[in-house]
Each structure stands twice: as structure tokens, then as C-alpha cells.
Design a protein around this motif. Structure first.
Motif, PDB file in Angstrom:
ATOM      1  N   VAL A 103      46.159  37.277  45.397  1.00  0.00           N
ATOM      2  CA  VAL A 103      45.936  39.040  45.617  1.00  0.00           C
ATOM      3  C   VAL A 103      46.657  39.312  47.131  1.00  0.00           C
ATOM      4  O   VAL A 103      47.247  37.698  47.416  1.00  0.00           O
ATOM      5  N   THR A 177      45.833  43.571  43.249  1.00  0.00           N
ATOM      6  CA  THR A 177      46.153  42.328  42.275  1.00  0.00           C
ATOM      7  C   THR A 177      46.503  41.833  41.548  1.00  0.00           C
ATOM      8  O   THR A 177      46.752  42.927  40.915  1.00  0.00           O
ATOM      9  N   GLN A 215      44.985  31.644  42.361  1.00  0.00           N
ATOM     10  CA  GLN A 215      43.515  31.232  41.982  1.00  0.00           C
ATOM     11  C   GLN A 215      43.562  31.114  40.109  1.00  0.00           C
ATOM     12  O   GLN A 215      44.544  31.356  39.435  1.00  0.00           O
ATOM     13  N   VAL A 218      41.633  36.009  38.593  1.00  0.00           N
ATOM     14  CA  VAL A 218      40.769  36.743  39.627  1.00  0.00           C
ATOM     15  C   VAL A 218      40.433  38.026  38.321  1.00  0.00           C
ATOM     16  O   VAL A 218      41.040  37.430  37.517  1.00  0.00           O
TER      17      VAL A 218
END
Length: 239
Positions: A103, A177, A215, A218
């Protein structure tokens, strides 16, 4: 007698004229030489290999779909068709997905905040440059301020306001994102963005670009506007 004397002279002039014409044509249209160095050639070779891998993956996916149709039971055509349509929708960005990714946060620069300056809107050119940098790595899904990027997306200025899919992008702060195929791809993309000059471009516009840590999961919302199809049309039943 004069005619005999003029004949060699005319032939010589013809040869000289022909040679001058050939020389002029050579100067005007020189042969194109390949002036690329070894690294440029290696870079192009790497891109071609990447395209080759993508084509092989697409062929494998299509062969898998064909095999499903060839081996289907009498009660499974509808199920396989629904799975195919769902896969195509996901590939086109029409459905929400959860994948590895990262992000980004776009905000006003600290100097602009301290000096009490009005928070600037992000320019379309800067946003396009960021999206192009992200797309250097294939297979990414991108959502800008909850607006999903698809093949038909236009990033442009409408009445002084930067828009994505004809919807206004809010004044910073807002989030971008990015979904990737694997966590390793997310790490590569984060490293590339951190080492590129894109953050400096944001800073010149009194904005900051913060790159979050990659991550494992997401979530990206799907494209929620009407999708206009220029090439396919629905036929009536029985045609």
C-alpha cells in the motif's frame, strides 16, 4: 567530326552525374547501424523472455480450459462456463481480489503542512508516471483512491481536477493499493519504487509518497462502473 568529339565528353558527364547521384543518395539515406550496447540488448532479451513466459502461461491456461470442456460431464457445462466467466472477470479487474501486495500513501509534504500551504492535488502526469512505474512489473492490480485501474481506465484532468475512470481523486492524503502475484513480486516492486526517482517527483509537487512494507494479503475492490464493450455483442437465442 564535332559529333565524334562530343560523344566521349557526354559519356564522361553521364558517368560523373551518375556517381554524384549515387553519393547523394548514400548520404541522404545512410545505412542504419545498431548502436545499442550489450546491456541494452540484454534488457530487450529479458523483456522478450518475459513476454514468452506470459504467452506460455496464457496458452497453458487456455489448454486447461479446453480440457475441462472436453472432459466435462453432462451436468457440468454450466459450472465450467461460470468458472470461465468468473476468471475472465477477475482478469479484467471487475471483481474484488485478495493477494500479496503493498500500500502506498500520498500526502502533503511536511513543509507544506508547516507553512500552512493549501494541500495540492496530484497532477494527472505524475499519477500516470507512477502507474507506468508500477506496470514495469507485469501482473499487478492497482486501486487508486478506491478506483480500480482496468484496460479502459483514463487518468486525466477534467475542469482542473485529476480523475481516474472519470471520478475525481480526492485531495491527499489517499491510498494506492497494489496487488501482486506473489510476496516476492511485492518485495521486488517495493525495492524498485524505493530506488527510483518517483518519490523525488512527488516532493517537487509538495507531495510525499510513502511506500508501505509488502504484505501477504491486501484487498482490492473491483471496477464498479459500467463496462462498455466495443467488439462483442449479445445475440438472440438460437442464432
Amino acid at each position: 567530326m564535332k559529333r565524334k568529339m562530343h560523344t566521349p565528353f557526354i559519356i564522361v558527364l553521364f558517368i560523373i552525374g551518375f556517381m554524384l547521384a549515387m553519393q547523394y543518395n548514400t548520404v541522404k539515406n545512410p545505412q542504419q547501424r545498431d548502436t545499442r550496447d550489450l546491456w541494452d540488448i540484454r534488457r530487450e532479451l529479458s523483456l522478450e523472455k518475459q513476454r514468452h513466459s506470459e504467452l506460455l502461461a496464457n496458452i497453458q491456461q487456455l489448454n486447461s480450459t479446453i480440457s475441462k470442456y472436453e472432459n466435462m460431464d453432462n451436468d457440468s457445462p454450466d459450472r465450467i462456463l461460470r468458472e470461465t466467466v468468473q476468471g475472465l472477470k477477475q482478469e479484467a479487474g471487475l471483481t474484488a481480489i485478495t493477494s500479496p501486495g503493498l500500500v502506498l500513501r500520498v500526502d502533503a509534504s511536511p513543509e507544506a503542512k508547516v507553512l500552512g500551504q493549501a494541500v495540492p492535488n496530484i497532477s494527472p502526469d505524475l499519477l500516470v508516471k507512477l502507474v507506468n512505474d508500477i506496470n514495469r512489473f507485469k501482473g499487478n492490480a492497482v486501486v487508486i483512491d478506491r478506483k480500480r485501474i482496468v484496460q479502459t481506465t483514463a487518468i486525466r484532468d477534467i475542469n482542473g481536477q485529476t480523475t481516474v475512470n472519470s471520478l475525481a481523486v480526492r485531495t491527499p492524503p489517499f491510498m494506492i493499493t497494489i496487488g501482486t502475484s506473489t510476496l516476492a513480486d511485492a518485495n521486488k516492486l517495493a525495492s524498485y519504487l524505493e530506488s527510483s526517482s518517483i518519490a523525488d517527483d512527488f516532493y517537487l509537487d509538495n507531495l510525499t509518497l510513502s511506500i508501505g512494507k509488502p504484505q501477504k494479503k491486501v484487498t482490492l475492490n473491483g471496477f464498479d462502473q459500467s463496462f462498455h464493450n466495443k467488439f462483442l455483442s449479445e445475440t438472440t437465442k438460437g442464432e
